[in-house]
Design a protein around this motif. Structure first.
Motif, short mmCIF file in Angstrom:
data_model
loop_
_atom_site.label_atom_id
_atom_site.label_comp_id
_atom_site.label_asym_id
_atom_site.label_seq_id
_atom_site.Cartn_x
_atom_site.Cartn_y
_atom_site.Cartn_z
N THR A 26 74.03 56.21 31.46
CA THR A 26 73.88 54.77 31.57
C THR A 26 73.47 54.34 32.97
N LEU A 28 71.33 53.50 36.02
CA LEU A 28 69.94 53.14 36.29
C LEU A 28 69.46 53.70 37.62
N ALA A 34 74.00 50.82 39.33
CA ALA A 34 73.66 49.88 38.26
C ALA A 34 73.63 50.63 36.93
N ARG A 36 72.69 50.27 32.64
CA ARG A 36 72.02 49.50 31.59
C ARG A 36 72.50 50.00 30.24
N THR A 38 71.58 49.28 26.33
CA THR A 38 70.66 48.62 25.42
C THR A 38 71.33 48.49 24.06
N GLU A 46 72.83 44.75 31.90
CA GLU A 46 72.85 45.52 33.13
C GLU A 46 74.08 45.12 33.93
#
Length: 141
Positions: A26, A28, A34, A36, A38, A46
């Protein structure tokens, strides 16, 4: 799922509530911490840990068109809708345009909590509002 929020920062609480860990899947950007997640096409969340250990959550509503006229129309439509539902929005949530990926977002910061506060309930309210806003925005003409 009950999450023990004692001595945990908001990002850790949110990830646990989603059944995730701060892992490479996960992640980023390892430098920014960070994450994200989905959920479906045009709806992603985010999470970014801030310097003060707060967490900024950003729910992507839709990608904006490439032409400035289309973008202006999309942003105006989103602002009208947001002004209509502002009383239902989670406190301190805002509408934003992301320049790094050219999309419309709902944004909210989550701060460190006292032991008697429930950051997960506040996060779930934000996530649900973001999803409903996205559906309403995309279905409205």
């Amino acid at each position: 799922m009950t999450v023990n929020t004692k001595a945990k920062q908001p990002l850790q609480c949110i990830l646990e509530s989603l059944g995730l860990e701060a892992d490479k899947q996960t992640l980023l950007n390892a430098k920014k911490e960070a994450f994200r997640i989905t959920f479906e096409h045009n709806f992603a969340l985010e999470l970014l840990e801030q310097i003060d250990n707060s967490c900024r959550a950003s729910a992507r509503i839709c990608l904006l068109g490439k032409s400035l006229n289309v973008q202006e129309s999309q942003i105006s439509k989103a602002m009208r809708l947001f002004s209509e539902v502002i009383t239902e929005a989670p406190s301190a949530a805002s509408l934003a345009v992301s320049s790094h990926d050219n999309c419309l977002r709902l944004v909210k910061e989550f701060h460190a909590y006292d032991n008697d506060e429930n950051p997960i309930e506040e996060f779930e309210d934000f996530l649900n509002f973001g999803f409903v806003f996205k559906k309403t925005y995309l279905e409205s003409n």
